[in-house]
Design an enzyme around this catalytic site. Sequence first.
Site, PDB file in Angstrom:
ATOM      1  N   CYS A 144      23.511 -13.556  38.915  1.00  0.00           N
ATOM      2  CA  CYS A 144      24.811 -12.864  39.819  1.00  0.00           C
ATOM      3  C   CYS A 144      25.389 -13.914  40.777  1.00  0.00           C
ATOM      4  O   CYS A 144      26.645 -13.565  40.765  1.00  0.00           O
ATOM      5  CB  CYS A 144      24.049 -11.618  40.711  1.00  0.00           C
ATOM      6  SG  CYS A 144      22.597 -12.271  41.403  1.00  0.00           S
ATOM      7  N   HIS A 237      27.906 -10.841  47.004  1.00  0.00           N
ATOM      8  CA  HIS A 237      27.420 -12.572  47.287  1.00  0.00           C
ATOM      9  C   HIS A 237      28.809 -13.184  47.697  1.00  0.00           C
ATOM     10  O   HIS A 237      29.478 -13.423  47.024  1.00  0.00           O
ATOM     11  CB  HIS A 237      26.856 -13.142  46.208  1.00  0.00           C
ATOM     12  CG  HIS A 237      25.656 -12.514  45.766  1.00  0.00           C
ATOM     13  ND1 HIS A 237      24.719 -11.746  46.428  1.00  0.00           N
ATOM     14  CD2 HIS A 237      24.800 -12.693  44.628  1.00  0.00           C
ATOM     15  CE1 HIS A 237      23.516 -11.041  45.917  1.00  0.00           C
ATOM     16  NE2 HIS A 237      23.527 -11.858  44.757  1.00  0.00           N
TER      17      HIS A 237
HETATM   18  N1  LIG Z   1      20.135  -6.916  41.435  1.00  0.00           N
HETATM   19  C1  LIG Z   1      21.153  -7.762  40.971  1.00  0.00           C
HETATM   20  O1  LIG Z   1      22.188  -7.876  41.793  1.00  0.00           O
HETATM   21  C2  LIG Z   1      21.116  -8.558  39.763  1.00  0.00           C
HETATM   22  C3  LIG Z   1      22.009  -8.931  39.388  1.00  0.00           C
HETATM   23  C4  LIG Z   1      22.367  -9.752  38.286  1.00  0.00           C
HETATM   24  C5  LIG Z   1      21.032  -9.878  37.475  1.00  0.00           C
HETATM   25  N2  LIG Z   1      19.828  -9.128  37.814  1.00  0.00           N
HETATM   26  C6  LIG Z   1      18.874  -8.910  36.949  1.00  0.00           C
HETATM   27  O2  LIG Z   1      18.716  -7.896  36.290  1.00  0.00           O
HETATM   28  C7  LIG Z   1      17.370  -7.277  36.218  1.00  0.00           C
HETATM   29  C8  LIG Z   1      17.285  -6.011  36.864  1.00  0.00           C
HETATM   30  O3  LIG Z   1      17.251  -6.203  38.165  1.00  0.00           O
HETATM   31  P1  LIG Z   1      17.143  -5.134  39.181  1.00  0.00           P
HETATM   32  O4  LIG Z   1      17.678  -5.637  40.609  1.00  0.00           O
HETATM   33  O5  LIG Z   1      17.983  -3.904  38.877  1.00  0.00           O
HETATM   34  O6  LIG Z   1      15.834  -4.722  39.397  1.00  0.00           O
HETATM   35  P2  LIG Z   1      14.860  -3.524  39.817  1.00  0.00           P
HETATM   36  O7  LIG Z   1      15.439  -2.843  40.882  1.00  0.00           O
HETATM   37  O8  LIG Z   1      13.422  -4.040  40.156  1.00  0.00           O
HETATM   38  O9  LIG Z   1      14.725  -2.570  38.432  1.00  0.00           O
HETATM   39  C9  LIG Z   1      13.767  -3.020  37.378  1.00  0.00           C
HETATM   40  C10 LIG Z   1      14.145  -1.789  36.224  1.00  0.00           C
HETATM   41  O10 LIG Z   1      13.019  -2.390  35.166  1.00  0.00           O
HETATM   42  C11 LIG Z   1      12.124  -1.500  34.941  1.00  0.00           C
HETATM   43  N3  LIG Z   1      10.694  -2.129  34.520  1.00  0.00           N
HETATM   44  C12 LIG Z   1      10.126  -3.016  35.458  1.00  0.00           C
HETATM   45  N4  LIG Z   1       9.025  -3.485  34.696  1.00  0.00           N
HETATM   46  C13 LIG Z   1       9.161  -3.346  33.468  1.00  0.00           C
HETATM   47  C14 LIG Z   1       8.596  -3.613  32.163  1.00  0.00           C
HETATM   48  N5  LIG Z   1       7.352  -4.211  32.317  1.00  0.00           N
HETATM   49  N6  LIG Z   1       8.673  -3.044  31.107  1.00  0.00           N
HETATM   50  C15 LIG Z   1       9.855  -2.121  31.047  1.00  0.00           C
HETATM   51  N7  LIG Z   1      10.723  -1.752  32.078  1.00  0.00           N
HETATM   52  C16 LIG Z   1      10.280  -2.349  33.305  1.00  0.00           C
HETATM   53  C17 LIG Z   1      11.942  -0.680  36.215  1.00  0.00           C
HETATM   54  O11 LIG Z   1      11.490   0.710  35.598  1.00  0.00           O
HETATM   55  P3  LIG Z   1      10.714   1.733  36.551  1.00  0.00           P
HETATM   56  O12 LIG Z   1      11.548   1.750  37.748  1.00  0.00           O
HETATM   57  O13 LIG Z   1      10.431   2.862  36.029  1.00  0.00           O
HETATM   58  O14 LIG Z   1       9.331   1.042  37.183  1.00  0.00           O
HETATM   59  C18 LIG Z   1      13.358  -0.564  36.416  1.00  0.00           C
HETATM   60  O15 LIG Z   1      14.123   0.243  35.856  1.00  0.00           O
HETATM   61  C19 LIG Z   1      16.359  -8.641  36.604  1.00  0.00           C
HETATM   62  O16 LIG Z   1      16.231  -9.217  35.528  1.00  0.00           O
HETATM   63  C20 LIG Z   1      17.444  -9.217  37.532  1.00  0.00           C
HETATM   64  O17 LIG Z   1      17.195 -10.523  37.650  1.00  0.00           O
HETATM   65  C21 LIG Z   1      19.917  -8.324  38.938  1.00  0.00           C
END
Ligand SMILES: NC(=O)c1ccc[n+]([C@@H]2O[C@H](COP(=O)([O-])OP(=O)(O)OC[C@H]3O[C@@H](n4cnc5c(N)ncnc54)[C@H](OP(=O)(O)O)[C@@H]3O)[C@@H](O)[C@H]2O)c1
Length: 348
Positions: A144, A237
């Site tokens: 991001c 950001h």
């Molecule tokens: N947040 C940002 O601004 C941002 C920006 C760019 C990229 N990213 C990337 O996007 C990804 C997700 O980020 P996020 O912020 O949305 O994270 P998050 O809020 O922690 O959400 C994670 C998601 O993945 C699921 N999950 C967790 N462990 C899993 C597993 N072992 N197998 C299958 N599903 C699983 C969770 O399901 P449950 O809820 O059912 O456990 C939830 O739906 C990451 O790789 C992060 O680095 C995030």
Amino acid sequence: MKKIKVGILGATGMVGVEYVDFLINHPWFKISTLSGKKSVGRKYGEAVKALSNVPREVGDLEVIDPDPRKFDADLVFSSLPSEAAREVEREFIDHGFPVISEASAYRMEKDVPLIIPEVNPEHLELIRNQKKNSGGFIVTTPNCTAVGLVLSLKPVLEYYGIKKVVVATYQAITGAGFPGVPSYSILGNVIPYIKKEEEKVSEETKKILGRFNGSSIEYASFPVEASCARVPTIDGHLEAVYVETEREVHLDEAVEIFRRFRGEPQKLSLPTAPREPIIVTEIEDRPQPRLDVDAGSVPGMSIVVGRVRRGESNNVLKYFVLSHNRIRGAAGTAILTAELLTAKGYIG
Ligand SMILES: NC(=O)c1ccc[n+]([C@@H]2O[C@H](COP(=O)([O-])OP(=O)(O)OC[C@H]3O[C@@H](n4cnc5c(N)ncnc54)[C@H](OP(=O)(O)O)[C@@H]3O)[C@@H](O)[C@H]2O)c1
């Protein structure tokens, strides 16, 4: 046109909810499958943890486990934590799905495109190197923090050439997912460390701004020095950028090159393409996350550049850039990439 069915891996997370928001009324795509981990078996509307209103249309969909045999989809968006992404995304590719991932697991693999649609659409050619018998393939989108930086650097690179980039970041808490940083650690505080972030910003910038030579990417050769901090803002950001250029910088001209910048998504009028990918503000104390994070014709998809200045040397350009980390930095760029892939005939 018959809508393309899309599934979302990691649909209940911080970024997952943004996908749902963007896709619910999408003219080309229709949400068919939502998956999670701990929330498997629950209704989507009850499983979402972030403070967000879930659209009625998907509130009753059951969250399923990330098993490709259960996915009724033509295309899969992955918003998985990186540790899970390596194995799960591989399974989907092996089962013939096009996967668009914002996880870091495969971003730096040499046959995997790392895409910002306005910046390096020609890198999509790398898909041909993946040669999967299944027909599946993967395209990734950047970290991001890299997205806002690289989108702003592209016109600077084209017009002035770049010798060096130095960037300091002020990153919002939603960037750390849910539940993210403990409230007691971040409220009234700044944390000058985000694990592996500085390395990602530097390496990904050089890959995205690299040259596709017909078979692989030749990385950009200038150094990118990043210092990343977490601050108690919610979305957006902010980054302080210092660029040493090959050619002398003229301030009015620099503002114009940001303003005039357009990419292939704008030329193709893709549904999620903002009219102006880069908005320039000349208000002296902007951009600010709270005021500017949703600027533009598609809220969250434009980056906002401000405080454009020349340095003490004629070959230095300085500015601040703000980007919405969960939209332009994640779901929005992934959806725009899917639209570009569809327009180019890779999907559908
Ligand atoms: N947040 C940002 O601004 C941002 C920006 C760019 C990229 N990213 C990337 O996007 C990804 C997700 O980020 P996020 O912020 O949305 O994270 P998050 O809020 O922690 O959400 C994670 C998601 O993945 C699921 N999950 C967790 N462990 C899993 C597993 N072992 N197998 C299958 N599903 C699983 C969770 O399901 P449950 O809820 O059912 O456990 C939830 O739906 C990451 O790789 C992060 O680095 C995030």
